[in-house]
Design an enzyme around this catalytic site. Structure first.
Site, PDB file in Angstrom:
ATOM      1  N   GLU A  72       1.751 -48.021  13.887  1.00  0.00           N
ATOM      2  CA  GLU A  72       1.731 -47.233  15.118  1.00  0.00           C
ATOM      3  C   GLU A  72       0.686 -47.730  16.110  1.00  0.00           C
ATOM      4  OE1 GLU A  72       3.445 -42.966  13.786  1.00  0.00           O
ATOM      5  OE2 GLU A  72       1.435 -43.407  13.046  1.00  0.00           O
ATOM      6  N   TYR A 101     -13.124 -23.198  22.624  1.00  0.00           N
ATOM      7  CA  TYR A 101     -13.332 -24.572  22.187  1.00  0.00           C
ATOM      8  C   TYR A 101     -12.038 -25.384  22.200  1.00  0.00           C
ATOM      9  CZ  TYR A 101     -18.147 -23.594  21.239  1.00  0.00           C
ATOM     10  OH  TYR A 101     -19.460 -23.265  21.400  1.00  0.00           O
TER      11      TYR A 101
END
Length: 210
Positions: A73, A119
């Site tokens: 990949e 977050y």
């Protein structure tokens, strides 16, 4: 950081991700941008047992310069870097909770996960869904390249997350936050849930610009 230090940090993060169950077997890959190419984890390797000397070094055209053959990949990482010049490292995992979300049929393809926590907004932000392509299909690279033009990360349908950061630590923290948010999202799907509202999200972007 020197190339040697980058190699050692990649191995350290790979071991940590593996030991905590965010990747298994030989799945997942990590890369670090270099001025003239990239470092990327080798194909068919376990992130928990990375040898820094065996990490693949590719030139700017994707040719192998040193180390073992690169992840299959690697083309996906190259596509990401072409779209986002500010990001210097990428983590792609097949982590359980994120993959589970990627298989759901009722996702918003423009932004898969709601703003559950501050977050998540700060470290990930908008998360588009990339349609399913078979592993190795070059159309996946094109789709990722387009998706991350306006987002730090993307969720690959029936596959897993890919996300970058200004350095390797930031990329790892982002993918960890994404995995935890995916877990929370699935835990909360049957419950009345209060997400952050538009003003709260805007305030976070103003306080913590990416």
């Amino acid at each position: 950081m020197s190339e040697r230090e980058l190699r050692e940090k990649m191995a350290e993060h790979g071991r940590s991700l593996f030991d905590r169950g965010l990747t298994s077997g030989s799945s997942g890959n990590i890369s670090q941008r270099l001025p003239d190419g990239m470092l990327i984890t080798p194909t068919n390797c376990c992130l928990g047992r990375l040898d820094p000397d065996e990490i693949s070094r590719l030139d700017s055209a994707g040719n192998l310069i040193s180390g073992k053959p690169p992840s299959k990949e690697a083309f996906l990482h190259g596509a990401y870097y072409r779209s986002r010049s500010s990001e210097q490292a990428i983590v792609h995992l097949h982590s359980t909770w994120s993959v589970a979300v990627s298989c759901l049929s009722d996702l918003d393809p423009e932004n898969v996960l709601p703003p559950i926590t501050a977050y998540f907004v700060m470290r990930v932000g908008r998360l588009p869904l990339v349609p399913y392509f078979a592993p190795g299909d070059m159309q996946l690279a094109d789709a990722v390249e387009q998706s991350v033009k306006s987002a730090r990360g993307a969720l690959l349908a029936n596959h897993g997350p890919v996300i970058g950061g200004r350095d390797l630590d930031s990329a790892v923290y982002a993918v960890e936050e994404l995995e935890e948010t995916a877990k929370l999202y699935l835990m909360l799907r049957e419950l009345p849930t209060r997400f952050l509202d538009v003003d709260q999200v805007s305030d976070l972007h103003a306080r913590f610009p990416s």
